[in-house]
Design a protein around this motif. Structure first.
Motif, PDB file in Angstrom:
ATOM      1  N   TYR A 139     -36.619  52.303 114.072  1.00 28.17           N
ATOM      2  CA  TYR A 139     -37.174  51.563 112.941  1.00 28.17           C
ATOM      3  C   TYR A 139     -38.591  52.012 112.657  1.00 28.17           C
ATOM      4  CZ  TYR A 139     -33.324  48.230 113.324  1.00 28.17           C
ATOM      5  OH  TYR A 139     -32.098  47.653 113.343  1.00 28.17           O
TER       6      TYR A 139
ATOM      7  N   TYR B 146     -39.117  49.040 102.995  1.00 25.77           N
ATOM      8  CA  TYR B 146     -39.209  50.491 103.189  1.00 25.77           C
ATOM      9  C   TYR B 146     -38.360  51.204 102.126  1.00 25.77           C
ATOM     10  CZ  TYR B 146     -39.410  54.599 106.467  1.00 25.77           C
ATOM     11  OH  TYR B 146     -39.621  55.798 107.079  1.00 25.77           O
TER      12      TYR B 146
ATOM     13  N   GLU C   3     -36.660  44.357 104.914  1.00 30.20           N
ATOM     14  CA  GLU C   3     -37.667  45.421 104.826  1.00 30.20           C
ATOM     15  C   GLU C   3     -37.815  45.886 103.387  1.00 30.20           C
ATOM     16  OE1 GLU C   3     -36.591  48.624 104.010  1.00 30.20           O
ATOM     17  OE2 GLU C   3     -34.467  48.621 104.555  1.00 30.20           O
TER      18      GLU C   3
ATOM     19  N   VAL D  22     -36.610  43.800 110.679  1.00 26.96           N
ATOM     20  CA  VAL D  22     -35.214  44.179 110.922  1.00 26.96           C
ATOM     21  C   VAL D  22     -34.977  44.204 112.434  1.00 26.96           C
ATOM     22  CG1 VAL D  22     -33.406  45.842 110.408  1.00 26.96           C
ATOM     23  CG2 VAL D  22     -35.366  45.636 108.864  1.00 26.96           C
TER      24      VAL D  22
ATOM     25  N   GLU E 217     -40.428  48.095 109.288  1.00 35.10           N
ATOM     26  CA  GLU E 217     -39.100  47.503 109.498  1.00 35.10           C
ATOM     27  C   GLU E 217     -39.093  46.579 110.719  1.00 35.10           C
ATOM     28  OE1 GLU E 217     -35.810  50.625 108.016  1.00 35.10           O
ATOM     29  OE2 GLU E 217     -37.191  51.472 109.478  1.00 35.10           O
TER      30      GLU E 217
END
Ligand code: FES
Ligand SMILES: [Fe+2]
Length: 416
Positions: A392, A205, A203, A399, A396
């Protein structure tokens, strides 16, 4: 940490909540770690090295997966073979260095000697053993995917690797990895579980924590338009415009670029995608200009963006116009993970003339240290009694997909 019984492991796996991070025991428990080594790293295709790490006959690298040491060696016919690094006499480890060159593989204990095909060719006072298949080194499955070397410890490896190779091969082949050389390799031991290393990689993020990487990387990996905040909107539009420009470059060069993603529901989950780079768009450097003056594989101009590849369980890679960088994730302990980063440049590039190692490695050295600290903080939180799985973000989703794959593979191995 108290031991987890088999029924406890079953319950832990059965409790996984999609869309949420895993329970802390997945990161902290020795029993889960042992399960991971047996069912994940013992049964799947594990990325361990690339062909330029063993360029000549007799060149070898060793890799440690739990208690199992494996040697990859290039034989006299220039094929890469893999063997268990354990002598067939009384079981000593044969090669103790991580890499090197050998004429034959000689056990240091009583000098049993194996050729590069693993056949026993010398055993003092024991001529009847010589040449017997029973006393040759035990082979390990090994595959090269356009120069990336994967091993599998299982007797019967997942057969879907052929499909991955057929899909991903055309993306990788134009980068000519076999015609590259290793410019640098750095081992970093992260203070976290291997899954945290992979999750962190899946990710962007957190990419605000990577100022050096963001000199060239657009931080919209995993994002859709719906995930972009008003403050990011202008950058996102610039990313989309740049991506369109790059798509024309890739089309003109005959390079496939569309994302291919098959992250769970199969043993060998993978994802590949070609992405634009920001600024001059040439390389992962502080000015986004090329780091090596020699381009790889006969590319005629450096503005090629970056081809991303991820394979489950343990690797990710970036292929650029002037170099490639590979990442192998090897579990060491529940809270320790080796991340081996290798930078590869064109074979005929000359260090100090065409490239400078500090400049070539600068961005990922910094990024890896930052990622290691993210992983370490996540591992520290997993030790807390207050830890519980959290949701999440949309960006994400990879993930979540990785965790889904991981739980699927445990369930398959545990017969759930
Ligand atoms: S253990 Fe290798 S030669 Fe004896
Ligand atoms: Fe990161």
């Amino acid at each position: 940490m108290t031991a987890i019984t088999q029924s406890g492991l079953d319950a832990l796996v059965a409790r996984r909540r999609p869309g949420h991070s895993l329970e802390a025991a997945f990161y902290t428990s020795q029993d889960v770690f042992d399960l991971d080594m047996r069912l994940i790293f013992g049964r799947h295709w594990i990325f361990v090295a690339s062909e330029p790490e063993v360029p000549e006959a007799g060149d070898y690298v060793t890799v440690q997966l739990g208690g199992t040491s494996v040697v990859l060696v290039r034989d006299d016919d220039m094929a890469v073979r893999a063997f268990h690094n354990v002598c067939r006499h009384r079981g000593a480890v044969i090669l103790r260095d991580g890499k090197g060159f050998v004429g034959n593989l000689v056990c240091p204990y009583h000098q049993w000697t194996y050729d590069l095909t693993g056949a026993l060719i010398h055993a003092e006072n024991m001529p009847s053993c010589v040449g017997s298949p029973e006393h040759g080194l035990k082979p390990v499955h090994v595959r090269s995917l356009a120069g990336l070397l994967f091993i599998c410890l299982a007797d019967e490896p997942p057969v879907d690797f052929d499909d991955v190779a057929a899909q991903v091969g055309p993306y990788l082949a134009p980068h000519g990895l076999q015609d590259c050389k290793v410019a640098a390799q750095i081992d970093l031991v992260e203070h976290g579980n291997w899954k945290l290393t992979i999750e962190n990689n899946r990710e962007c993020y957190h990419c605000g924590g990577h100022p050096e990487l963001l000199c060239s990387l657009f931080h919209f990996f995993g994002y859709t338009a719906a995930d972009v905040t008003p403050a990011q909107a202008e950058d996102y539009q610039r990313f989309l415009r740049t991506q369109t420009e790059f798509e024309a470059i890739w089309d003109a060069a005959g390079l496939p670029w569309r994302a291919l993603e098959d992250l769970h529901g199969r043993p060998t989950g993978f994802r590949t995608e070609r992405l634009a780079l920001d600024g001059p768009g040439e390389s992962y450097t502080m000015d986004a200009r090329q780091a090596s003056r020699r381009l790889v594989a006969g590319f005629t101009q450096p503005r090629m963006g970056a081809l991303h590849l991820h394979t489950q369980p343990n690797s990710w890679h970036h292929f650029l116009g002037d170099h490639a960088v590979t990442f192998a994730t090897i579990p060491v302990a529940p809270g320790r993970t080796l991340v081996r980063t290798t930078w590869l440049v064109a074979k005929d590039a000359v260090e100090g003339v065409d490239y400078d190692v500090d400049r070539l490695t600068e961005v990922w050295r910094a990024t890896n240290e930052q990622d290691a600290s993210f992983v370490e903080m996540a591992q520290a939180g997993a030790a807390s009694a207050a830890h519980e799985p959290g949701p999440y973000a949309p960006a994400e989703y990879m993930v979540d997909a990785f965790c889904t794959w991981y739980i699927e593979r445990l369930r398959a191995g545990m017969g759930q």
